[in-house]
Structure formats: structure tokens, C-alpha cells
Design an enzyme around this catalytic site. Structure first.
Site, mmCIF file in Angstrom:
data_model
loop_
_atom_site.group_PDB
_atom_site.id
_atom_site.type_symbol
_atom_site.label_atom_id
_atom_site.label_comp_id
_atom_site.label_asym_id
_atom_site.label_seq_id
_atom_site.Cartn_x
_atom_site.Cartn_y
_atom_site.Cartn_z
ATOM 1 N N GLY A 138 0.832 -1.216 0.000
ATOM 2 C CA GLY A 138 0.000 0.000 0.000
ATOM 3 C C GLY A 138 0.858 1.254 0.000
ATOM 4 N N GLY A 139 1.921 1.244 0.811
ATOM 5 C CA GLY A 139 2.845 2.386 0.840
ATOM 6 C C GLY A 139 2.201 3.647 1.390
ATOM 7 C CB CYS B 94 -0.465 5.909 -2.300
ATOM 8 S SG CYS B 94 -1.978 6.219 -3.187
ATOM 9 C CB ILE C 77 -0.331 18.121 1.682
ATOM 10 C CG1 ILE C 77 0.121 16.875 0.920
ATOM 11 C CG2 ILE C 77 -0.638 17.796 3.147
ATOM 12 C CD1 ILE C 77 1.354 16.184 1.474
ATOM 13 C CG ASP D 188 6.420 9.947 -4.566
ATOM 14 O OD1 ASP D 188 5.809 9.937 -5.656
ATOM 15 O OD2 ASP D 188 5.887 10.290 -3.490
ATOM 16 C CG HIS E 127 -28.021 17.377 -22.347
ATOM 17 N ND1 HIS E 127 -27.296 18.506 -22.045
ATOM 18 C CD2 HIS E 127 -29.320 17.654 -22.077
ATOM 19 C CE1 HIS E 127 -28.126 19.442 -21.609
ATOM 20 N NE2 HIS E 127 -29.358 18.956 -21.619
HETATM 21 P P1 FAD Z 1 5.354 5.221 -1.572
HETATM 22 O O1 FAD Z 1 3.895 5.121 -1.673
HETATM 23 O O2 FAD Z 1 5.966 6.381 -0.893
HETATM 24 O O3 FAD Z 1 5.831 3.882 -0.863
HETATM 25 C C1 FAD Z 1 7.172 3.625 -0.567
HETATM 26 C C2 FAD Z 1 7.237 2.462 0.393
HETATM 27 O O4 FAD Z 1 8.604 2.060 0.513
HETATM 28 C C3 FAD Z 1 6.771 2.811 1.813
HETATM 29 O O5 FAD Z 1 5.844 1.865 2.268
HETATM 30 C C4 FAD Z 1 8.059 2.774 2.624
HETATM 31 O O6 FAD Z 1 7.861 2.376 3.964
HETATM 32 C C5 FAD Z 1 8.841 1.708 1.858
HETATM 33 N N1 FAD Z 1 10.293 1.745 2.095
HETATM 34 C C6 FAD Z 1 11.100 2.831 2.219
HETATM 35 N N2 FAD Z 1 12.369 2.416 2.432
HETATM 36 C C7 FAD Z 1 12.363 1.064 2.431
HETATM 37 C C8 FAD Z 1 13.358 0.075 2.583
HETATM 38 N N3 FAD Z 1 14.641 0.390 2.792
HETATM 39 N N4 FAD Z 1 12.989 -1.220 2.532
HETATM 40 C C9 FAD Z 1 11.699 -1.567 2.323
HETATM 41 N N5 FAD Z 1 10.718 -0.670 2.158
HETATM 42 C C10 FAD Z 1 11.033 0.624 2.211
HETATM 43 N N6 FAD Z 1 -0.832 11.061 -5.138
HETATM 44 C C11 FAD Z 1 -1.826 10.949 -6.033
HETATM 45 O O7 FAD Z 1 -1.577 10.569 -7.176
HETATM 46 N N7 FAD Z 1 -3.119 11.244 -5.695
HETATM 47 C C12 FAD Z 1 -3.446 11.668 -4.457
HETATM 48 O O8 FAD Z 1 -4.616 11.930 -4.192
HETATM 49 C C13 FAD Z 1 -2.421 11.802 -3.498
HETATM 50 N N8 FAD Z 1 -2.710 12.216 -2.253
HETATM 51 C C14 FAD Z 1 -1.708 12.294 -1.332
HETATM 52 C C15 FAD Z 1 -2.029 12.718 -0.047
HETATM 53 C C16 FAD Z 1 -1.046 12.806 0.925
HETATM 54 C C17 FAD Z 1 -1.399 13.261 2.311
HETATM 55 C C18 FAD Z 1 0.294 12.435 0.599
HETATM 56 C C19 FAD Z 1 1.372 12.476 1.649
HETATM 57 C C20 FAD Z 1 0.621 12.015 -0.677
HETATM 58 C C21 FAD Z 1 -0.370 11.950 -1.654
HETATM 59 N N9 FAD Z 1 -0.094 11.557 -2.970
HETATM 60 C C22 FAD Z 1 -1.096 11.474 -3.885
HETATM 61 C C23 FAD Z 1 1.263 11.189 -3.378
HETATM 62 C C24 FAD Z 1 1.407 9.656 -3.386
HETATM 63 O O9 FAD Z 1 1.173 9.180 -2.093
HETATM 64 C C25 FAD Z 1 2.792 9.263 -3.858
HETATM 65 O O10 FAD Z 1 3.057 9.839 -5.115
HETATM 66 C C26 FAD Z 1 2.879 7.752 -3.989
HETATM 67 O O11 FAD Z 1 2.603 7.120 -2.769
HETATM 68 C C27 FAD Z 1 4.269 7.339 -4.462
HETATM 69 O O12 FAD Z 1 4.293 5.965 -4.593
HETATM 70 P P2 FAD Z 1 5.653 5.154 -4.503
HETATM 71 O O13 FAD Z 1 5.308 3.766 -4.941
HETATM 72 O O14 FAD Z 1 6.734 5.856 -5.211
HETATM 73 O O15 FAD Z 1 6.088 5.119 -2.967
HETATM 74 P P1 NAD Z 2 3.510 20.983 -2.740
HETATM 75 O O1 NAD Z 2 4.789 21.091 -3.453
HETATM 76 O O2 NAD Z 2 2.299 20.608 -3.476
HETATM 77 O O3 NAD Z 2 3.180 22.349 -2.000
HETATM 78 C C1 NAD Z 2 4.065 22.933 -1.092
HETATM 79 C C2 NAD Z 2 3.722 24.405 -1.013
HETATM 80 O O4 NAD Z 2 4.422 24.963 0.081
HETATM 81 C C3 NAD Z 2 4.136 25.196 -2.255
HETATM 82 O O5 NAD Z 2 3.056 25.996 -2.648
HETATM 83 C C4 NAD Z 2 5.325 26.003 -1.782
HETATM 84 O O6 NAD Z 2 5.459 27.228 -2.461
HETATM 85 C C5 NAD Z 2 4.977 26.204 -0.330
HETATM 86 N N1 NAD Z 2 6.114 26.448 0.565
HETATM 87 C C6 NAD Z 2 7.336 25.886 0.535
HETATM 88 N N2 NAD Z 2 8.073 26.324 1.574
HETATM 89 C C7 NAD Z 2 7.287 27.165 2.287
HETATM 90 C C8 NAD Z 2 7.468 27.929 3.481
HETATM 91 N N3 NAD Z 2 8.607 27.872 4.158
HETATM 92 N N4 NAD Z 2 6.448 28.694 3.909
HETATM 93 C C9 NAD Z 2 5.265 28.744 3.222
HETATM 94 N N5 NAD Z 2 5.039 28.038 2.097
HETATM 95 C C10 NAD Z 2 6.029 27.258 1.637
HETATM 96 O O7 NAD Z 2 3.806 19.977 -1.531
HETATM 97 P P2 NAD Z 2 2.816 19.224 -0.529
HETATM 98 O O8 NAD Z 2 1.515 19.907 -0.473
HETATM 99 O O9 NAD Z 2 3.607 19.017 0.708
HETATM 100 O O10 NAD Z 2 2.626 17.833 -1.245
HETATM 101 C C11 NAD Z 2 3.776 17.041 -1.596
HETATM 102 C C12 NAD Z 2 3.520 16.267 -2.838
HETATM 103 O O11 NAD Z 2 2.654 15.177 -2.568
HETATM 104 C C13 NAD Z 2 2.811 17.050 -3.940
HETATM 105 O O12 NAD Z 2 3.713 17.818 -4.693
HETATM 106 C C14 NAD Z 2 2.213 15.960 -4.748
HETATM 107 O O13 NAD Z 2 3.186 15.449 -5.618
HETATM 108 C C15 NAD Z 2 1.861 14.919 -3.707
HETATM 109 N N6 NAD Z 2 0.421 15.017 -3.352
HETATM 110 C C16 NAD Z 2 -0.500 14.838 -4.325
HETATM 111 C C17 NAD Z 2 -1.833 14.937 -4.037
HETATM 112 C C18 NAD Z 2 -2.836 14.719 -5.137
HETATM 113 O O14 NAD Z 2 -2.456 14.175 -6.164
HETATM 114 N N7 NAD Z 2 -4.079 15.116 -4.972
HETATM 115 C C19 NAD Z 2 -2.257 15.236 -2.750
HETATM 116 C C20 NAD Z 2 -1.296 15.417 -1.770
HETATM 117 C C21 NAD Z 2 0.046 15.300 -2.077
#
Ligand code: FAD
Ligand code: NAD
Length: 466
Positions: A39-40, A42, A184, A308, A440
Site C-alpha cells: 500500500g505504501g 498512498c 496537501i 516518488d 446530456h
Molecule cells: P510510496 O507510496 O511512498 O511507498 C514507498 C514504500 O517504501 C513505503 O511503504 C516505505 O515504507 C517503503 N520503504 C522505504 N524504504 C524502504 C526500505 N529500505 N525497505 C523496504 N521498504 C522501504 N498522489 C496521487 O496521485 N493522488 C493523491 O490523491 C495523493 N494524495 C496524497 C495525499 C497525501 C497526504 C500524501 C502524503 C501524498 C499523496 N499523494 C497522492 C502522493 C502519493 O502518495 C505518492 O506519489 C505515492 O505514494 C508514491 O508511490 P511510490 O510507490 O513511489 O512510494
Molecule cells: P507541494 O509542493 O504541493 O506544496 C508545497 C507548497 O508549500 C508550495 O506551494 C510552496 O510554495 C509552499 N512552501 C514551501 N516552503 C514554504 C514555506 N517555508 N512557507 C510557506 N510556504 C512554503 O507539496 P505538498 O503539499 O507538501 O505535497 C507534496 C507532494 O505530494 C505534492 O507535490 C504531490 O506530488 C503529492 N500530493 C498529491 C496529491 C494529489 O495528487 N491530490 C495530494 C497530496 C500530495
């Protein structure tokens, strides 16, 4: 012979999609992650729990707005334990499912943390205790990213949260500061605002969601201005101190204030800190992303990097597609990661979504484009939803009439953008979009009608002849 053909390090949406495809292609596959199931970030602490909460936030917003339609529900009573339970049950159900899928495919799921001993051997520190060595032909590094917290915003106090602790919903603070007006900050800030917190957003740059199209952001900003207490642009936090009454925050151009809680959401940094990776030929760039070619191969031929940890955009669907491409390459298929469009969606209300070229990117690159906009005030479906504020925008090549970019803001934009992605990937032109009959009354008609706008004649937009 190696223990496995492929080992995937990290079971996020990139890692588990890769491992599942590898197994489906007949490769002996292992998947390593500290969590009990794949699941990670995400699924456990990102996309999924945040969207469960945003769904509830949207309902609260609509219930409030229903007054305007003659339906009053009164003030909502929020049972936080139940709400947390709903969110956690979604995560549990989904991760239980991915666990079963791994088992059914005979993917060897190893709960632990991996370190690289050499280009073909892992040592895994098992969560259950002990260690396990695993030899492999190919490894895919899919270790994702972690919140980036600059030293100036670090404070060892539980009232200062990152996205993970904010998703735990410890309480509904009376006042909350969100540092960072990005994905976020706006998504989780919207959740807390809907639950009743007075949320202030502080953003360092001169606009919310830097990088997103300004026409779209303007619409969202109007709605955010109503739901949040304050939005301070071009403002930075200079100091935070923990006091009994709350977190005292000093700004560079706002008076000092005390908040019950602070959410720091100023970006994420790649997690390339897999022990041993630095001893291999794998290269990491200045920001910490693992360098790779368009087949996701690093400079160490047996090691691939996806998701990522492998570069922007840090989005789950980009991670999954990269994961599947890496596996195809390992399996000897002719494959490359070369998408024309990776959609981005911000799940606020209204939602904001875009794919392909933006108007600003076209301007910066000196690419001649025609922009066609269809305001949702002219959409029957948008009016039935009482949401006339949306906008659909096409970026079109004026010579070939090909769709180069699509932007949407409004409820459901995140679903609608998929049509835009397909159009861009298929090389569709504005005529294709215009002539495809859309149902529509739906919001999808705004895509068809924006193509009509491109040609200067749209049923619901009257443009007097000059
Ligand atoms: P990750 O999901 O980061 O998973 C990496 C995994 O690797 C983790 O489980 C970690 O524990 C594991 N790991 C790390 N090091 C090791 C190691 N040495 N050995 C074994 N395992 C390890 N993206 C979207 O597209 N849509 C969204 O709506 C969205 N919403 C988000 C909301 C929030 C609050 C956050 C924080 C992120 C959101 N994102 C969203 C971004 C999304 O979560 C990431 O882009 C996505 O999870 C990346 O997937 P990944 O497979 O690269 O790694
Ligand atoms: P972000 O890059 O989306 O936004 C960070 C914001 O913080 C920017 O607008 C930046 O200008 C601002 N900022 C940076 N330093 C600052 C400071 N010192 N004071 C005030 N503002 C400052 O990053 P995030 O919201 O932390 O999310 C991280 C990443 O996770 C996103 O870039 C995205 O890739 C992923 N994510 C995706 C979704 C989605 O797909 N719906 C949702 C959540 C997260």
C-alpha cells in the site's frame, strides 16, 4: 541462480504494481516493505485516507449549502472516533485486498527494511525480528518520499503536524495554521475547515498551487477564501515556539499569532536513503531523486528506480506506470516511459485537474497555442448542481488543431480529466472532441463545447461576429 528474478523494495502504488506485473509475467518476484500489507504512503497515509476525509468534507459543505435550496440540516454533530474509524476501515480493506492479491500471485511478500549488500544481494531486517538475505537478478527501488520539514519549521511538539499526523485527526482544533498552499495544505486544510476549525493558510509564493494554471486556481482561490479564515500569500513563517496556549507563530509580514495546531505541508523529499545504495553505481541528483533513463534503469544495470524516489511529479499513478514499464523492460519487452500527459488532480472543492501542456508552459517555451475556454455557467448540468463557477480549458495547436493540454476546475474535475488524457495520448484534435457525442446533461459536455469554442461556434456560448 538468484533467489528471485525481481525484488521490489517498497510496496507503494509503484512497487506493488511492479511486483504484481512481474509475477503475472512469470518472473519469480519478492516485494519488501515494513507494513503488514502492500500500500505504501498512498494507501496508508496519503491518497486514500485523505480522500475518505475529503469525501466527508464535501458532504458537510453541500449540507451547509443546502440551505440555499430550502433544505436545512442544522449544525453537524461530528463523532471523531467514528470518522477515524471510517477512514481506517477504507485503508484496512484496501491493504487487505493488496495483501491477498500478492498472495494469489505468489509474490513473496517480506515485511521488513531492505539494505543493499551489492548489486545482486539484499539484506532484509525483518519486522518480526532477525534478518534475511535475498539474491536477485534485478531490483526495483520504489521507496517513495517523506515529508520535507525545513529546520525553521521543525518543532518537537505534537501540535505541529505533518500530513501523517494530521490524517490521524487527533482533534478538531479551534484554530489551525497550514504552512504551504500546495496539494496537501489545501486538501487537508479543507478537511479541517469543513470539520469546523478556523484554518489560516500561509504560502510563500504569490499564489496557491504554484505551477497550476492561474485561470483554474483563481476559481479555487475564491472558494478557499470563503472556507478558510485567512490566506496569506507571499508570507513566510520565521519562528515557531511551543507555548501552553498553543503554537506561537511569527511571520515575516503578519502579526504574530497563537494557533492550537500547525500543519506543515511544504513539499516532500525523495527517500533514496536505502542503506548500501550509495556503494553502487546508482546516481542521485541534487534534490535526492535517483537518476534513470526512460526505461527506469539506473547507472547500475541490475537496479531500476520508480515512483516518488525517481522524480517529479510525485503522484501515485505516475509511480504505478513507471513500475509496470520497469518490469516490462526487465522481462525483455520493448518499453519506455514516455507519456504525453500525466494528469494532476487537487481534490479540493472545487476540484482542480490538468493534463498535458499548460498555457504558462506554452508561453515560457514559446509554443504558439490557441486557448479555448468554456465557462460552466453555460453548462446545464453545472447549474443543476448550483455550481456555475467551474471552467474547462483546452490548449490547442492552432496548425494541427491537436489537443495539447486540458485544464478543469469544478466538482468532478478529477474524473473528467481522464478524457483529456486520452485525447492528448491519442493525438486527438479539436474536431474529434467536438464531434464525439457527449451525454446530456453532464459536465463532460464542457469538454465537447470547449472544442466548439475553439472553432468559434458553441451552442451555449454566443460570440458576436466582428
Ligand atoms: P510510496 O507510496 O511512498 O511507498 C514507498 C514504500 O517504501 C513505503 O511503504 C516505505 O515504507 C517503503 N520503504 C522505504 N524504504 C524502504 C526500505 N529500505 N525497505 C523496504 N521498504 C522501504 N498522489 C496521487 O496521485 N493522488 C493523491 O490523491 C495523493 N494524495 C496524497 C495525499 C497525501 C497526504 C500524501 C502524503 C501524498 C499523496 N499523494 C497522492 C502522493 C502519493 O502518495 C505518492 O506519489 C505515492 O505514494 C508514491 O508511490 P511510490 O510507490 O513511489 O512510494
Ligand atoms: P507541494 O509542493 O504541493 O506544496 C508545497 C507548497 O508549500 C508550495 O506551494 C510552496 O510554495 C509552499 N512552501 C514551501 N516552503 C514554504 C514555506 N517555508 N512557507 C510557506 N510556504 C512554503 O507539496 P505538498 O503539499 O507538501 O505535497 C507534496 C507532494 O505530494 C505534492 O507535490 C504531490 O506530488 C503529492 N500530493 C498529491 C496529491 C494529489 O495528487 N491530490 C495530494 C497530496 C500530495
Amino acid at each position: 541462480m538468484a533467489d528471485v528474478n525481481v525484488v521490489v523494495i517498497g510496496a507503494g502504488p509503484g512497487g506493488y504494481a511492479a511486483a504484481f506485473l512481474a509475477a503475472d509475467l512469470g518472473l519469480k518476484t519478492a516485494l519488501v516493505d515494513p507494513e503488514i500489507n502492500p500500500g505504501g504512503v498512498c494507501v496508508y497515509r496519503g491518497c486514500i485516507p485523505s480522500k475518505a476525509l475529503l469525501h466527508v468534507a464535501k458532504l458537510l459543505g453541500e449540507a451547509k449549502h443546502a440551505d440555499a435550496w430550502g433544505v436545512s440540516f442544522g449544525a453537524p454533530k461530528i463523532d471523531l472516533t467514528k470518522l477515524r474509524g471510517f477512514k481506517d476501515s477504507v485503508v484496512k480493506r484496501l491493504t487487505g485486498g493488496t495483501g491477498l492479491l500478492a498472495k494469489s500471485r505468489k509474490v513473496q511478500y517480506i515485511q521488513g527494511r531492505a539494505e543493499l549488500l551489492d548489486a545482486n544481494t539484499l539484506n532484509i531486517k525483518l519486522v518480526a525480528g532477525g534478518e534475511q538475505k535475498l539474491t536477485f537478478d534485478h531490483a526495483i527501488v520504489a521507496t517513495g518520499s517523506v515529508p520535507a520539514i525545513p529546520a525553521s519549521l521543525k518543532l518537537d511538539d505534537p501540535r505541529v503536524m505533518d500530513s501523517t499526523s494530521a490524517l490521524d485527526l487527533p482533534d478538531i482544533p479551534t484554530t489551525m495554521l497550514v504552512v504551504g498552499g500546495g496539494y496537501i495544505g489545501l486538501e487537508l486544510g479543507s478537511v479541517y475547515a469543513a470539520l469546523g476549525s478556523a484554518v489560516s493558510v500561509v504560502e510563500m509564493t504569490d499564489g496557491l498551487l504554484p505551477g497550476a494554471d492561474r485561470d483554474l486556481v483563481d476559481v479555487l482561490a475564491k472558494s478557499i477564501a470563503k472556507s478558510m479564515k485567512n490566506v496569506w500569500l507571499k508570507t513566510s513563517v520565521t519562528k515557531m515556539t511551543a507555548e501552553k496556549a498553543g503554537i506561537k507563530v511569527t511571520f515575516d509580514n503578519q502579526p504574530e499569532q497563537v494557533f492550537d495546531r500547525v500543519l506543515v505541508a511544504v513539499g516532500r523529499r525523495p527517500n533514496a536513503s536505502v542503506p548500501g545504495l550509495d556503494r553502487l553505481r546508482v546516481q542521485v541528483d541534487r534534490r535526492g531523486f535517483i537518476l534513470h533513463d526512460d526505461q527506469l534503469r539506473t547507472d547500475e544495470p541490475s537496479i531500476f528506480a520508480i515512483g516518488d524516489v525517481a522524480g517529479e511529479p510525485m503522484l501515485a499513478h505516475k509511480a504505478s506506470h513507471e513500475g509496470r514499464t520497469a518490469v516490462e523492460v526487465i522481462a525483455g519487452h520493448k518499453a519506455r516511459f514516455e507519456p504525453r500527459a500525466i494528469p494532476a488532480v487537487v481534490f479540493t472543492d472545487p476540484e482542480l485537474a490538468w493534463a498535458g501542456l499548460t498555457e504558462a508552459q506554452a508561453q515560457q517555451a514559446g509554443i504558439a497555442v490557441t486557448v479555448a475556454k468554456f465557462p460552466w455557467a453555460a453548462s446545464g448540468r453545472a447549474l443543476t448542481l448550483d455550481r456555475a463557477d467551474g471552467l474547462t480549458k483546452l490548449i490547442v495547436d492552432p496548425k494541427t488543431e491537436r489537443i495539447l493540454g486540458v485544464g478543469l476546475v469544478g466538482p468532478g474535475a478529477g474524473e473528467l480529466i481522464a478524457e483529456g488524457v486520452l485525447a492528448i495520448e491519442m493525438g486527438a484534435n479539436a474536431t474529434d472532441l467536438k464531434l464525439s457525442i457527449h451525454p446530456h446533461p453532464t459536465l463532460s459536455e464542457t469538454l465537447m463545447e470547449s472544442a466548439e469554442v475553439f472553432f468559434g461556434q458553441s451552442t451555449h456560448v454566443y460570440k458576436p461576429k466582428r
